[in-house]
Design a protein around this motif. Structure first.
Motif, PDB file in Angstrom:
ATOM      1  N   VAL A 191       0.685  -1.198  -0.062  1.00 39.31           N
ATOM      2  CA  VAL A 191      -0.077   0.033   0.132  1.00 39.31           C
ATOM      3  C   VAL A 191       0.969   1.429  -0.134  1.00 39.31           C
ATOM      4  O   VAL A 191       0.501   2.418  -0.592  1.00 39.31           O
ATOM      5  CB  VAL A 191      -0.992   0.001   0.998  1.00 39.31           C
ATOM      6  N   ARG A 511      -7.810  -2.654   0.499  1.00 39.93           N
ATOM      7  CA  ARG A 511      -6.952  -2.679  -0.414  1.00 39.93           C
ATOM      8  C   ARG A 511      -7.385  -3.885  -1.498  1.00 39.93           C
ATOM      9  O   ARG A 511      -7.672  -3.847  -2.743  1.00 39.93           O
ATOM     10  CB  ARG A 511      -5.622  -2.943  -0.193  1.00 39.93           C
ATOM     11  N   ARG A 515      -9.608  -3.653  -5.100  1.00 39.13           N
ATOM     12  CA  ARG A 515      -9.086  -4.131  -6.256  1.00 39.13           C
ATOM     13  C   ARG A 515     -10.088  -4.763  -6.951  1.00 39.13           C
ATOM     14  O   ARG A 515     -10.326  -4.767  -8.009  1.00 39.13           O
ATOM     15  CB  ARG A 515      -7.749  -5.098  -5.940  1.00 39.13           C
ATOM     16  N   HIS A 528      -8.738   4.146  -5.237  1.00 43.34           N
ATOM     17  CA  HIS A 528      -7.434   3.784  -4.794  1.00 43.34           C
ATOM     18  C   HIS A 528      -6.934   4.553  -3.529  1.00 43.34           C
ATOM     19  O   HIS A 528      -7.361   5.625  -3.325  1.00 43.34           O
ATOM     20  CB  HIS A 528      -6.375   3.817  -5.781  1.00 43.34           C
TER      21      HIS A 528
END
Length: 586
Positions: A191, A511, A515, A528
DNA sequence: TCGTGTCGCGCC
DNA sequence: AAAGGGCGCGACACGA
């Protein structure tokens, strides 16, 4: 996210004279296929191929690769620059640091080995003159490095290290916990690299406008901006000191004392307590001068390029597991005054989420204190503490809880402690035990297994001397003070460190969810992460997708609680805002 | 003139 | 409302 215990394909990446060596490995770190050598230039395409031939739609993620490398900060940025993301990795350097120190793995060969290259800081941290110049005496014994070999010798064989790490996890007192911590730490490293790659959207012209409103127009180099200069004149007048430079603490202190003020520091908090005409302009001056020097035009020139601020995050940079930052950015100290410069791109929004009252909730869950956990179910935990009758007001509840976690002994906070301890004996007992352990020089450990450092040699000598025959009262008093100070550190370590673990799990889970939301879209075209601040995160998202992002942030927080504590009554509520400007969050 | 230490203050 | 934890940084102070 998962703890990476079973069923995964691992592929170790190591530097090689011809580029990179790829070694497929099994769970134990033993070879699981033929190793291959690739030119560096061919690496992104190969990584991409391996990521995408994995069956994403399958519930069984067993065939998705986990990349094993020495250091995410050296391997991942070039991949991102080439347009390639990876789903998972093992960051050996970060993992090694945890396993080396953890009480859970203290008896393993990894922890008992002599210090080696894996205990050294990341290469970027090692001294390198900023401007590339070298002192005359340096380099006398330097050999010309072979092209491409700069990093090769920095760290030993990653495959051997990986094997040692898997062995340490398997042999630990709690493989699932320490495994989860390593997975979370490594995901955090991914990240951090992705956030630096994407950057925080930053509008220089808005920053300039904010500075101009507060300080006056940008001055010539070496001059004070007009509004700051005006406040300075009011300070000088009030003290009858036409030459005073308040930026000098020594000078300022002398001048204040000359004006008859009893003061031994020049901190704003102390100045605030004075009654004198200088107080108001002086505090104003300090605030504006701070803004100018820390986040003024110079900061803007140095840190914002192409509409993005790209801080250097240092994962695990704080002993408690919190992130640090390095370089001129000061990423984790962005003052509220200038957050108005952070604005989503056209067609995008910022989704800003922070975990409410995270640390007291962590303490409630960590201690298993049923009464405090009951309070921890409430949206406002402090109000629930009042409702139980432990203290009288919400402010008291807040101050008392902070005092419990930081180790306050005096003042209001100290006075409230007995009542808090009576209402929540297990929770307060946990932090008290952590403090006593620290005072004895012992190690304490977070929920997932990150252990505190031991006190240094000076500390131990001081303690030993206090019990010696030739010790004086002053020695003993100093030793007691130092012991209590280390106790406050270990007291806080268990809470702050476990909160950092919760935040890592939250972010790592999110995360993965982002995605999925993004599908085949590239990182910065999909929702994001762009910022992370201990218990707060910011997602830069296409405007049409913010509902899904908000939901993902919420479910990730629930998952983080489950990962750390299993079933606990404690909840971890969030405050989430969908905004154009960061200044409009909260 | 340089490097290092201290202070003060921003964030959590 | 308290002065208890963790950081990084800029500016000043000071000694080599």
């Amino acid at each position: 996210m998962d703890a990476g215990q079973t069923g995964h394909v691992f592929i170790a990446l190591a530097s090689h004279p011809d580029g990179a060596l790829l070694s497929p490995l099994d769970d134990a770190g033993e070879p699981a296929g033929e190793a291959t050598v690739l030119a560096r230039a061919a690496l992104p395409a190969e990584v991409s191929r391996r990521e995408f031939t994995s069956d994403r739609s399958s519930k069984d993620a067993a065939d998705r690769p986990r990349w094993v490398w020495d250091d995410t900060t050296t391997w991942y940025p070039p991949l991102l620059a080439a347009g390639v993301r990876v789903e998972r990795c093992v960051d050996l350097r970060l993992s090694h640091a945890i396993l080396r120190n953890s009480e859970l793995t203290a008896q393993t060969p990894l922890a008992r080995a002599v210090r080696n290259g894996w205990d050294e800081p990341t290469p970027e941290d090692q001294a390198q003159p900023r401007d590339g110049s070298r002192g005359v005496d340096e380099g006398l014994f330097d050999l010309e490095p072979e092209p491409g070999s700069e990093r090769t010798s920095a760290l030993p064989d990653p495959v051997a290290e990986f094997r040692l790490q898997r062995e340490a996890v398997a042999a630990s007192d709690d493989p699932a916990r320490i495994g989860l911590l390593l997975a979370a730490e490594s995901a955090g490293a991914l990240v951090a690299a992705e956030m630096q790659f994407a950057g925080l959207p930053w509008r220089a012209e808005l920053h300039d406008r904010l500075l101009t409103e507060l300080l006056g127009p940008r001055p010539k180099p070496g001059e004070r901006p007009a509004k700051l200069a005006a406040v300075l004149e009011r300070v000088r007048d009030a003290l009858d000191a036409p030459e005073l430079n308040p930026d000098s603490p020594v000078e300022l202190m002398k001048t204040l004392q000359r004006a008859g003020l009893m003061i031994t520091s020049t901190r704003s908090w102390d100045i605030k307590k004075l009654r004198h005409p200088v107080v108001e302009p002086l505090l104003e001056y300090k605030k504006l001068a701070r803004l100018l020097s820390a986040n003024g035009w110079h900061w803007l020139d140095a840190n914002v390029r192409d509409g993005r601020f790209r801080p250097d995050y240092v994962v695990g940079g704080v002993v408690t597991g919190r992130w640090a930052s390095k370089g001129g950015g000061g990423a984790l100290q962005l003052p509220k005054q200038i957050r108005g410069a952070v604005v989503a791109d056209p067609g995008f929004k910022l989704v800003v989420a922070d975990a409410s009252q995270l640390e007291p909730r962590i303490l409630a869950a960590l201690s298993g204190d049923a009464a405090m956990a009951e309070a921890g179910r409430a949206k406002d935990m402090y109000a629930a503490i009042v409702a139980r009758g432990a203290v009288k007001t919400r402010d008291h509840a807040k101050v008392a809880m902070l005092g419990a976690m930081y180790g306050a002994t005096t003042g209001e906070s100290g006075r409230l402690m007995p009542a808090l301890a009576k209402a929540y004996p297990r929770a307060i007992g946990l932090v008290e035990n952590a403090a006593r352990a620290g005072e004895r020089g012992e190690v304490v450990t977070t929920r997932l297994g990150r252990s505190s450092p031991r006190p240094g040699a000076n500390w131990r000598e001081l303690q030993a001397a206090a019990y010696g025959e030739s010790s004086t009262d002053a020695d003993a008093s100093r030793a007691r003070g130092q012991a209590r100070s280390w106790g406050r550190f270990t007291r806080n370590f268990v809470v702050q460190g476990t909160a950092a673990e919760w935040a890592l799990c939250w972010m790592a889970t999110l995360r993965g969810a982002l995605r999925e939301l993004g599908g085949s879209a590239w990182l910065t075209d999909a929702p994001h992460l762009v910022f992370f601040l201990h218990d707060e995160l910011v997602v830069h998202s296409p405007a049409a997708m913010t509902d899904a992002v908000v939901a993902a942030i919420g479910s990730s927080a629930i998952e983080a609680g489950r990962l750390l504590f299993g079933s606990t009554p404690v909840e971890f509520p969030l405050s989430i805002a969908v905004v154009d400007s960061y200044a409009d969050a909260k």
